[in-house]
Scaffold this motif. Structure first.
Motif, mmCIF file in Angstrom:
data_model
loop_
_atom_site.group_PDB
_atom_site.id
_atom_site.type_symbol
_atom_site.label_atom_id
_atom_site.label_comp_id
_atom_site.label_asym_id
_atom_site.label_seq_id
_atom_site.Cartn_x
_atom_site.Cartn_y
_atom_site.Cartn_z
ATOM 1 N N LYS A 105 -20.322 -5.778 0.071
ATOM 2 C CA LYS A 105 -19.828 -5.518 -0.501
ATOM 3 C C LYS A 105 -20.194 -4.974 -2.016
ATOM 4 N N SER A 206 -19.220 -0.663 2.142
ATOM 5 C CA SER A 206 -18.496 0.943 1.957
ATOM 6 C C SER A 206 -19.110 1.966 1.847
ATOM 7 N N ASP A 249 -15.170 -3.940 -9.668
ATOM 8 C CA ASP A 249 -15.156 -4.354 -8.159
ATOM 9 C C ASP A 249 -14.305 -2.994 -7.040
ATOM 10 N N PHE A 251 -12.655 -1.425 -3.648
ATOM 11 C CA PHE A 251 -12.105 -1.148 -2.790
ATOM 12 C C PHE A 251 -11.876 0.484 -1.862
ATOM 13 N N ASN A 253 -10.319 2.957 0.270
ATOM 14 C CA ASN A 253 -9.174 3.707 -0.208
ATOM 15 C C ASN A 253 -8.677 4.050 1.438
#
Ligand code: BT5
Length: 254
Positions: A105, A206, A249, A251, A253
């Protein structure tokens, strides 16, 4: 020697039972002129750290907590690429030794089944705009059981033992990291970032997904397109605009 398969990484090893942070020692040794490939490894860190002064839990005997000194002759804006070189090397080493399939990531987390098994912290010493030393900090959770992790990271952390169901040799894994890192680092110095970028993208979690990038100046929403030649993340926002993110950072979604 320790049966090392490397020419320079891990040739000089400083082994410590207990330290504040291996990064701190590595910075000092680098200032004092330590040779490229010098490694500082500790059984336990009392104040292991992540980015932005966050804490890195480094309990005794259960992980690999180490810092590696590199001295690439490069301008300092190339430094972030070394984080990605290291991430690929650690993924390959974990695959080789455990058969597990970790993912990366951006920029510096290595995950298994969505949980963090490794963090990488790359710091730099520079003279004018040239790199003098890169201190590559690597923390790998190896033999913790799932409920060994402190409450606040129970849900987000894992170890190789927790994932594979068996304890494993930290020495063997460390040697695999040295060998993989040395090979990739030499490829990087000789051929540039492109071959590393391809490998990195093949392990990336990602890319192609809708993400939130939490930066110090705010959240950016969009689709992660990939990384640039510099190792910077490209995000396409809903209005079509592409922004480059240097540090954040990430995340997913959902
Ligand atoms: C990192 O920071 O992931 C970089 C960690 C680097 C650690 C190595 S160990 C050897 C060397 N010496 C040091 O002092 N550091 C380096 P960051 O992306 O900021 O992530 C930190 C966050 O990860 C924390 O805020 C926690 O949420 C989580 N975390 C802390 N300890 C963890 C652990 N053991 N396993 C998984 N997650 C952890």
């Amino acid at each position: 020697s320790f049966g090392l398969k490397t020419d320079f990484i891990g040739r000089a090893i400083h082994y410590e039972e207990e330290v504040d942070s291996t990064q701190k020692i590595a910075h000092r040794l680098a200032t004092e002129g330590a040779v490229e490939g010098t490694v500082i490894v500790a059984e336990e860190q009392l104040s292991g750290r992540g980015r932005l002064d966050r804490k890195w839990h480094s309990p005794k005997y259960s992980g690999i907590w180490m810092s590696i000194i590199l001295r690439p002759n490069l301008p300092m804006q190339k430094a972030p690429q070394l984080t990605l070189v290291t991430a690929v090397a650690v993924v390959q080493a974990i695959e080789e030794v455990t058969g597990l399939l970790p993912q990366i990531k951006w920029p510096n987390d290595i995950l298994i089944s969505g949980k963090k098994v490794t963090g990488i912290l790359t710091e730099m010493q520079a003279d004018a705009d040239r790199i003098n030393a890169i201190i590559v900090g690597i923390g790998i959770n190896v033999n913790q059981k799932q409920d060994d992790f402190p409450e606040e990271i129970q849900q987000i952390a894992t170890s190789l033992a927790a994932e594979s169901g068996q304890n494993m040799s930290r020495a063997r894994l460390m040697q695999a990291v040295f060998a993989r890192l040395e090979r990739l680092y030499q490829t990087y110095l000789k051929e540039g970032f492109f071959p590393i970028k391809l490998l990195w993208e093949s392990y990336a979690l990602s890319i192609g997904k809708e993400i939130i990038a939490r930066t110090v100046t705010g959240d950016i929403y969009g689709k992660a397109l990939g990384i640039t030649e510099d190792g910077v993340l490209n995000i396409q926002q809903a209005n079509g605009e592409i922004v480059q993110v240097y540090s954040a950072d990430i995340f997913i979604n959902e």
